[in-house]
Motif scaffolding. Sequence first.
Motif, mmCIF file in Angstrom:
data_model
loop_
_atom_site.group_PDB
_atom_site.id
_atom_site.type_symbol
_atom_site.label_atom_id
_atom_site.label_comp_id
_atom_site.label_asym_id
_atom_site.label_seq_id
_atom_site.Cartn_x
_atom_site.Cartn_y
_atom_site.Cartn_z
ATOM 1 N N ALA A 37 42.644 34.281 31.369
ATOM 2 C CA ALA A 37 43.130 34.644 32.700
ATOM 3 C C ALA A 37 44.481 33.963 32.918
ATOM 4 O O ALA A 37 44.693 33.227 33.875
ATOM 5 C CB ALA A 37 42.131 34.223 33.769
ATOM 6 N N SER A 39 48.610 34.813 32.966
ATOM 7 C CA SER A 39 49.504 35.952 33.130
ATOM 8 C C SER A 39 50.640 35.994 32.124
ATOM 9 O O SER A 39 51.437 36.941 32.142
ATOM 10 C CB SER A 39 50.102 35.952 34.544
ATOM 11 O OG SER A 39 50.892 34.787 34.751
ATOM 12 N N CYS A 42 49.295 36.997 27.531
ATOM 13 C CA CYS A 42 49.061 38.377 27.084
ATOM 14 C C CYS A 42 50.263 38.954 26.342
ATOM 15 O O CYS A 42 50.135 39.925 25.597
ATOM 16 C CB CYS A 42 48.707 39.273 28.267
ATOM 17 S SG CYS A 42 50.026 39.453 29.486
ATOM 18 N N ASN A 76 49.894 43.460 35.607
ATOM 19 C CA ASN A 76 49.702 42.811 36.902
ATOM 20 C C ASN A 76 48.219 42.496 37.100
ATOM 21 O O ASN A 76 47.391 42.780 36.237
ATOM 22 C CB ASN A 76 50.235 43.704 38.036
ATOM 23 C CG ASN A 76 49.639 45.107 37.998
ATOM 24 O OD1 ASN A 76 48.450 45.280 37.721
ATOM 25 N ND2 ASN A 76 50.459 46.114 38.273
ATOM 26 N N ALA A 77 47.902 41.903 38.246
ATOM 27 C CA ALA A 77 46.529 41.464 38.487
ATOM 28 C C ALA A 77 45.559 42.632 38.570
ATOM 29 O O ALA A 77 44.400 42.513 38.160
ATOM 30 C CB ALA A 77 46.476 40.632 39.765
ATOM 31 N N PHE A 80 44.769 43.577 35.121
ATOM 32 C CA PHE A 80 43.901 42.557 34.536
ATOM 33 C C PHE A 80 42.463 42.723 35.012
ATOM 34 O O PHE A 80 41.522 42.600 34.219
ATOM 35 C CB PHE A 80 44.397 41.154 34.891
ATOM 36 C CG PHE A 80 43.468 40.070 34.421
ATOM 37 C CD1 PHE A 80 43.447 39.689 33.092
ATOM 38 C CD2 PHE A 80 42.596 39.456 35.305
ATOM 39 C CE1 PHE A 80 42.562 38.708 32.638
ATOM 40 C CE2 PHE A 80 41.715 38.469 34.866
ATOM 41 C CZ PHE A 80 41.703 38.097 33.536
ATOM 42 N N GLU A 81 42.272 42.982 36.299
ATOM 43 C CA GLU A 81 40.910 43.161 36.814
ATOM 44 C C GLU A 81 40.185 44.269 36.046
ATOM 45 O O GLU A 81 39.047 44.081 35.581
ATOM 46 C CB GLU A 81 40.947 43.505 38.302
ATOM 47 C CG GLU A 81 39.556 43.762 38.873
ATOM 48 C CD GLU A 81 39.580 44.243 40.314
ATOM 49 O OE1 GLU A 81 38.501 44.524 40.858
ATOM 50 O OE2 GLU A 81 40.682 44.346 40.901
ATOM 51 N N THR A 104 45.956 31.210 36.148
ATOM 52 C CA THR A 104 46.598 32.150 37.061
ATOM 53 C C THR A 104 45.599 32.512 38.152
ATOM 54 O O THR A 104 44.698 33.331 37.944
ATOM 55 C CB THR A 104 47.081 33.402 36.324
ATOM 56 O OG1 THR A 104 47.989 33.012 35.278
ATOM 57 C CG2 THR A 104 47.802 34.350 37.279
ATOM 58 N N TYR A 107 44.676 36.136 39.017
ATOM 59 C CA TYR A 107 43.912 36.817 37.975
ATOM 60 C C TYR A 107 42.447 36.388 38.017
ATOM 61 O O TYR A 107 41.539 37.210 37.827
ATOM 62 C CB TYR A 107 44.516 36.513 36.598
ATOM 63 C CG TYR A 107 45.740 37.339 36.265
ATOM 64 C CD1 TYR A 107 46.585 37.804 37.261
ATOM 65 C CD2 TYR A 107 46.053 37.647 34.948
ATOM 66 C CE1 TYR A 107 47.711 38.550 36.957
ATOM 67 C CE2 TYR A 107 47.173 38.405 34.622
ATOM 68 C CZ TYR A 107 47.998 38.844 35.642
ATOM 69 O OH TYR A 107 49.103 39.594 35.325
ATOM 70 N N ALA A 110 40.958 38.167 40.876
ATOM 71 C CA ALA A 110 40.765 39.577 40.551
ATOM 72 C C ALA A 110 39.479 39.786 39.758
ATOM 73 O O ALA A 110 38.721 40.728 40.009
ATOM 74 C CB ALA A 110 41.962 40.097 39.758
#
Length: 307
Positions: A37, A39, A42, A76-77, A80-81, A104, A107, A110
């Motif tokens: 988690a 940001s 990745c 973005n979040a 990611f979710e 983050t 995240y 999320a």
Amino acid sequence: MKNPSKLAIVIVGPTASGKSDLAILLARYFQTSIISADSRQCYRELNTGTAKPPASVLAEIKHYFINSHSIHDNVNAALFEKLALGYADEIFQQAPVAIVCGGTGLYVKAFCEGLDQIPPVPSDVRERLRHMYATYGLSWLQEEVRKKDPAFYRQADVRNPHRLLRALEVWEATGQSILNFQQQIPHPRSFQILKIGIQLPRKELHQRIAMRVKQMVEAGLFEEAASLRAFRSHPALQTVGYSEVFDWLEGKYSREEAIQQIIFHTRQYARRQLTWFRRDLAIQWIDAPDPDKALQLVKMKLSDLES
């Protein structure tokens, strides 16, 4: 409906507190995988400056959302979710426990609670604002958000262009603050969650941060950032560690001054992380990356779920 036999262990805390080491230990113990988690981890192009686990560990334990995207992707979040919930489902096919690890805060939120639905932003609005940001820089972006969405600006991480751009996009597209679309209503999850936070005495955390920055520099942070200089306007690269090296390349700092700026800004970031996570009363804090204490918390949670 929640499945009491499936548990996501979420490990949070400030940068350099030992989250990854604890996650790896728990993943080995429970023979499971880790969802990052973070940001920045990745991005395939960002390695030295994002403190990714060593290649040997990535080969041993499956890590999701590490080296999964390019800096040219729109991450973005919300994305990611969606991805993280899919990763969790995949892990739960093989093991009753999944590990989520990262600093983050948005995240983590999320994954655990979900994000509110924000109206889509037209592509021309997004492209125009990103062009303006690339042209005029972070100070322009900060001032635009301060003027147009002051409520969000007062509680924002104003050094994070991702968040500022998102808020400005929403304001331009809807005429409303992004806060109006954040109702803080948790979305139900099909699994149980245990949040473990790592905290350290400030002096010790500062020492760990300074040591990590030194290790990054020795591992080639300046060289990596120099190789990415052409992409410095990308929001993914407007982050601690890279921004300061770009300033060094432009002659704003000496090399040693740039290193000290990285340490200083990393400490500031760690403080913001702690402020975010301490608002979450569900987090159970441990005073160090203590494997025995963490295992005790996990076993107690699993025992409660079985009873």
